[in-house]
Enzyme design. Structure first.
Site, PDB file in Angstrom:
ATOM      1  N   GLU A   1       0.807  -1.213   0.000  1.00 46.55           N
ATOM      2  CA  GLU A   1       0.000   0.000   0.000  1.00 46.55           C
ATOM      3  C   GLU A   1       0.839   1.261   0.000  1.00 46.55           C
ATOM      4  OE1 GLU A   1      -4.170  -1.100   2.142  1.00 46.55           O
ATOM      5  OE2 GLU A   1      -2.463  -0.771   3.431  1.00 46.55           O
TER       6      GLU A   1
ATOM      7  N   CYS B   1       3.438   8.228   1.512  1.00 41.67           N
ATOM      8  CA  CYS B   1       4.047   7.189   2.341  1.00 41.67           C
ATOM      9  C   CYS B   1       4.114   5.918   1.501  1.00 41.67           C
ATOM     10  CB  CYS B   1       3.160   6.999   3.579  1.00 41.67           C
ATOM     11  SG  CYS B   1       3.678   5.643   4.623  1.00 41.67           S
TER      12      CYS B   1
ATOM     13  N   CYS C   1       7.425  -8.051   6.289  1.00 42.12           N
ATOM     14  CA  CYS C   1       8.635  -7.586   6.983  1.00 42.12           C
ATOM     15  C   CYS C   1       9.006  -8.642   7.999  1.00 42.12           C
ATOM     16  CB  CYS C   1       8.352  -6.269   7.702  1.00 42.12           C
ATOM     17  SG  CYS C   1       9.802  -5.596   8.567  1.00 42.12           S
TER      18      CYS C   1
ATOM     19  N   CYS D   1       7.988  -6.572  14.573  1.00 39.16           N
ATOM     20  CA  CYS D   1       7.668  -5.736  15.738  1.00 39.16           C
ATOM     21  C   CYS D   1       6.293  -6.138  16.264  1.00 39.16           C
ATOM     22  CB  CYS D   1       7.702  -4.256  15.373  1.00 39.16           C
ATOM     23  SG  CYS D   1       9.328  -3.740  14.829  1.00 39.16           S
TER      24      CYS D   1
ATOM     25  N   CYS E   1       3.020  -4.168  15.074  1.00 38.61           N
ATOM     26  CA  CYS E   1       2.925  -3.787  13.658  1.00 38.61           C
ATOM     27  C   CYS E   1       2.206  -4.858  12.856  1.00 38.61           C
ATOM     28  CB  CYS E   1       4.327  -3.567  13.105  1.00 38.61           C
ATOM     29  SG  CYS E   1       4.346  -3.275  11.326  1.00 38.61           S
TER      30      CYS E   1
ATOM     31  N   ASN F   1      -2.230   2.177  16.257  1.00 41.85           N
ATOM     32  CA  ASN F   1      -3.376   1.792  15.433  1.00 41.85           C
ATOM     33  C   ASN F   1      -3.674   0.324  15.680  1.00 41.85           C
ATOM     34  OD1 ASN F   1      -4.088   4.091  13.753  1.00 41.85           O
ATOM     35  ND2 ASN F   1      -1.967   3.882  13.042  1.00 41.85           N
TER      36      ASN F   1
ATOM     37  N   CYS G   1      -0.082   5.561   8.671  1.00 38.25           N
ATOM     38  CA  CYS G   1       1.179   4.832   8.564  1.00 38.25           C
ATOM     39  C   CYS G   1       1.200   3.788   9.680  1.00 38.25           C
ATOM     40  CB  CYS G   1       2.361   5.770   8.745  1.00 38.25           C
ATOM     41  SG  CYS G   1       2.726   6.706   7.274  1.00 38.25           S
TER      42      CYS G   1
HETATM   43  N1  SAH Z   1      10.155  -0.563   9.022  1.00 36.30           N
HETATM   44  C1  SAH Z   1      10.295   0.827   9.205  1.00 36.30           C
HETATM   45  C2  SAH Z   1       9.320   1.638   8.404  1.00 36.30           C
HETATM   46  C3  SAH Z   1       7.928   1.134   8.282  1.00 36.30           C
HETATM   47  S1  SAH Z   1       6.936   1.206   9.736  1.00 36.30           S
HETATM   48  C4  SAH Z   1      10.210   1.178  10.672  1.00 36.30           C
HETATM   49  O1  SAH Z   1       9.842   0.331  11.468  1.00 36.30           O
HETATM   50  O2  SAH Z   1      10.555   2.300  11.018  1.00 36.30           O
HETATM   51  C5  SAH Z   1       6.573   2.943   9.859  1.00 36.30           C
HETATM   52  C6  SAH Z   1       6.248   3.426  11.263  1.00 36.30           C
HETATM   53  O3  SAH Z   1       4.945   2.951  11.664  1.00 36.30           O
HETATM   54  C7  SAH Z   1       7.233   2.928  12.296  1.00 36.30           C
HETATM   55  O4  SAH Z   1       7.592   3.911  13.219  1.00 36.30           O
HETATM   56  C8  SAH Z   1       6.411   1.851  12.963  1.00 36.30           C
HETATM   57  O5  SAH Z   1       6.912   1.555  14.216  1.00 36.30           O
HETATM   58  C9  SAH Z   1       5.038   2.453  12.977  1.00 36.30           C
HETATM   59  N2  SAH Z   1       3.984   1.480  13.232  1.00 36.30           N
HETATM   60  C10 SAH Z   1       3.942   0.192  12.880  1.00 36.30           C
HETATM   61  N3  SAH Z   1       2.792  -0.392  13.283  1.00 36.30           N
HETATM   62  C11 SAH Z   1       2.088   0.560  13.901  1.00 36.30           C
HETATM   63  C12 SAH Z   1       0.810   0.580  14.519  1.00 36.30           C
HETATM   64  N4  SAH Z   1       0.032  -0.493  14.559  1.00 36.30           N
HETATM   65  N5  SAH Z   1       0.376   1.744  15.056  1.00 36.30           N
HETATM   66  C13 SAH Z   1       1.146   2.860  14.980  1.00 36.30           C
HETATM   67  N6  SAH Z   1       2.360   2.901  14.401  1.00 36.30           N
HETATM   68  C14 SAH Z   1       2.830   1.764  13.877  1.00 36.30           C
HETATM   69 FE1  SF4 Z   2       8.867  -4.099  10.011  1.00 42.22          FE
HETATM   70 FE2  SF4 Z   2       6.637  -3.122  11.047  1.00 42.22          FE
HETATM   71 FE3  SF4 Z   2       8.807  -3.327  12.557  1.00 42.22          FE
HETATM   72 FE4  SF4 Z   2       8.736  -1.477  10.606  1.00 42.22          FE
HETATM   73  S1  SF4 Z   2       7.435  -1.564  12.419  1.00 42.22           S
HETATM   74  S2  SF4 Z   2      10.415  -2.909  11.081  1.00 42.22           S
HETATM   75  S3  SF4 Z   2       7.521  -2.600   9.072  1.00 42.22           S
HETATM   76  S4  SF4 Z   2       7.676  -5.050  11.644  1.00 42.22           S
END
Ligand code: SAH
Ligand code: SF4
Length: 399
Positions: A94, A107, A114, A118, A121, A326, A369
Site C-alpha cells: 500500500e 508514504c 517484513c 515488531c 505492527c 493503530n 502509517c
Molecule cells: N520498518 C520501518 C518503516 C515502516 S513502519 C520502521 O519500522 O521504522 C513505519 C512506522 O509505523 C514505524 O515507526 C512503525 O513503528 C510504525 N507502526 C507500525 N505499526 C504501527 C501501529 N500499529 N500503530 C502505529 N504505528 C505503527
Molecule cells: Fe517491520 Fe513493522 Fe517493525 Fe517497521 S514496524 S520494522 S515494518 S515489523
C-alpha cells in the site's frame, strides 16, 4: 526466447545512461528519457516525440515503463488517498498520500511483509515475502504523482477533454506540469509503509536517488525520509551513499522493553543505535533525528518511561514523534488514552524536547502509517510464531 523487457522505472540515472550508451546514445538522451518517464509520466514510447525514431523503436523492442498494478484505491473525506498495488503471487502493498496545509506527503512501502516482527505492527505480524524491486518502489511514486496531477489538472481546467480523467501513462498536459508546486501534489516522501527499507538496501537506494534527481522527481533531501527500526550498519551506509532525513523507530526507552517490542534491538541495542544516529547526523540534511514512539496502553506510556525517554533523548539532537497505536485484530495491544498521551508529551516538552503527536488521518479508509496492512502471503509462518510468542504483560515491569 525473448529476454524480459527492462522496466525503465527501476533504472536510476547512471543505469539509464549505461543502457542508452550500449545502444550508442549520448548521456543527454538518457536525461531526455528520464524526463519523459518520471516528470511527464509517459509510458508510451511513441509519445516521446523529441526522441529519434530509431531510438524509440529500440526502446519499444526492449523496454517497458510499468508501475505495479493498482488493485483498489480509496479517498478519505479529509483528502487522504490510498492505493493498494498488486506485486504478484497474491501479495499486495500500500501507499498513502496525505495532503496538509504546507505539504503533500506520500508514504510508500519497501517490502512485501517484513521480518523484523515488531510486536505492534500489522506488517510485522504478516511475516516476510519478498523485497520490492526499485521499479516497484519508485512505481508507487510514479503512479501516485501522476494520478494527483491528473486530478488537479481536471479540477482546475474544466474542459470537456479533461473532465473524464485521462489514464495514467498518457502524456500530461503542460497545464498539469505547471501545477507541480501545489501542496496537493507530492512534496515529501516517507518510507513508512510496509517493510524495513534498510533491509532492502540496493533497490531502496536506487529509488531514493531517483526521488532526488532533478531530471526525475527533484525532491529535496530534507523532504525524503527513511524510517528504520534500527539496522545500524545500513544507517552508516546510507549516510555515505545518500543521506536523506532519518526517522528511527524507538518505541521503548530501555533495552529490556525494546527487545520485546522491536526484536532487532537484541542485535543492535540502544547504545549502538544512538551511536549510529550520532554518526548519521554528521552527514544528514537535517540536524536532528526523528524518533518515532508508538503509544501503547500500559506498555511504554508511564511517567517512568517518559523519564527514561527524556534521559535518552537528551543524548542526541532529536525530535520525538508520538504515534497513537493503530489497533489491528490479534495484536493484543491497546492505544494509550488521549489524556495519557497528552501528559506523556508534556513531560517531554517540559524537559525541552521537541515533541509532536501524530494526527490520525484517513481513519475512514485505514490509511495511517503503520496501518498499511496490504495482504502478504506469509511464507515464513511468522504470524503463527508470533501468536505463540509470550504476550507483554499489560502493566510492564521492565523499568
Ligand atoms: N520498518 C520501518 C518503516 C515502516 S513502519 C520502521 O519500522 O521504522 C513505519 C512506522 O509505523 C514505524 O515507526 C512503525 O513503528 C510504525 N507502526 C507500525 N505499526 C504501527 C501501529 N500499529 N500503530 C502505529 N504505528 C505503527
Ligand atoms: Fe517491520 Fe513493522 Fe517493525 Fe517497521 S514496524 S520494522 S515494518 S515489523
Amino acid at each position: 526466447m525473448h529476454p524480459e523487457p527492462i522496466n525503465l522505472l527501476g533504472l536510476d540515472a547512471p543505469a539509464l545512461t549505461q543502457l542508452v550508451g550500449q545502444w550508442g546514445g549520448k548521456p543527454f538522451r538518457a536525461r531526455q528519457l528520464q524526463k519523459w518517464v518520471h516528470q511527464r509520466g509517459t509510458s508510451q514510447f511513441d509519445d516521446m516525440t523529441d526522441l529519434a525514431r530509431d531510438f524509440r523503436a529500440q526502446l519499444e523492442q526492449s523496454c517497458v515503463v510499468q508501475a505495479p498494478k493498482v488493485l483498489t484505491q480509496h479517498r478519505s473525506t479529509d483528502g487522504t488517498r490510498k492505493w493498494l498495488f498488486d506485486v504478484g503471487q497474491g501479495n499486495a502493498i500500500e501507499s498513502v498520500f496525505i495532503p496538509e496545509d504546507d505539504r503533500g506527503t506520500l508514504c510508500i512501502s519497501s517490502q512485501a511483509g517484513c521480518n523484523v516482527a515488531c510486536r505492534f505492527c500489522s506488517t510485522g505480524h504478516q511475516g516476510f515475502n519478498r523485497n520490492l524491486t526499485a521499479a516497484e518502489i519508485i512505481g508507487q511514486l510514479w503512479w501516485a504523482r501522476h494520478e494527483l496531477m491528473q486530478d488537479l489538472a481536471s479540477a482546475r481546467i474544466p474542459s470537456p477533454m479533461q473532465s473524464s480523467s485521462p489514464k495514467a501513462g498518457s502524456v500530461l498536459s503542460s497545464n498539469a506540469m505547471a501545477v507541480t508546486s501545489d501542496t496537493r501534489l507530492i512534496s515529501n516522501v516517507v518510507m513508512m509503509g510496509m517493510g524495513e527499507p534498510l533491509l532492502n538496501y540496493e533497490p531502496v537506494l536506487a529509488a531514493l536517488r531517483m526521488m532526488l534527481d532533478d531530471n526525475a522527481y527533484g525532491l529535496s533531501r530534507r523532504r525524503v525520509t527513511v524510517s528504520t527500526s534500527g539496522v545500524v550498519p545500513m544507517m552508516d551506509r546510507l549516510s555515505q551513499d545518500c543521506p536523506v532525513a532519518l526517522a528511527v523507530s524507538l518505541h521503548a526507552p530501555n533495552d529490556a522493553l525494546r527487545d520485546e517490542l522491536v526484536p532487532l534491538n537484541k542485535k543492535y541495542p540502544l547504545n549502538e543505535l544512538l551511536a549510529a544516529c550520532e554518526r548519521y547526523l554528521e552527514f544528514a540534511p537535517r540536524d536532528f533525528i526523528t524518533f518515532e514512539y508508538v503509544m501503547l496502553d500500559g506498555v511504554n506510556d508511564s511517567d517512568q518511561h517518559a523519564k527514561q525517554l527524556i534521559d535518552l533523548a537528551r543524548r542526541i539532537h532529536c525530535k520525538l514523534n508520538l504515534i497513537p497505536f493503530n489497533p489491528f485484530p490479534g495484536s493484543g495491544l491497546k492505544r494509550s488514552l488521549a489524556s495519557r498521551i497528552r501528559i506523556f508529551a508534556q513531560h517531554l516538552m517540559d524537559a525541552g524536547i521537541v515533541t509532536t503527536v501524530r494526527k490520525t488521518r484517513g481513519d475512514d479508509i485505514d490509511a495511517a502509517c503503520g496501518q498499511l496492512a496490504g495482504e502478504v502471503k506469509d511464507r515464513t509462518n511468522l504470524s503463527e510464531k508470533m501468536a505463540t510468542r509470550k504476550m507483554i504483560p499489560i502493566k510492564e515491569t521492565h523499568v
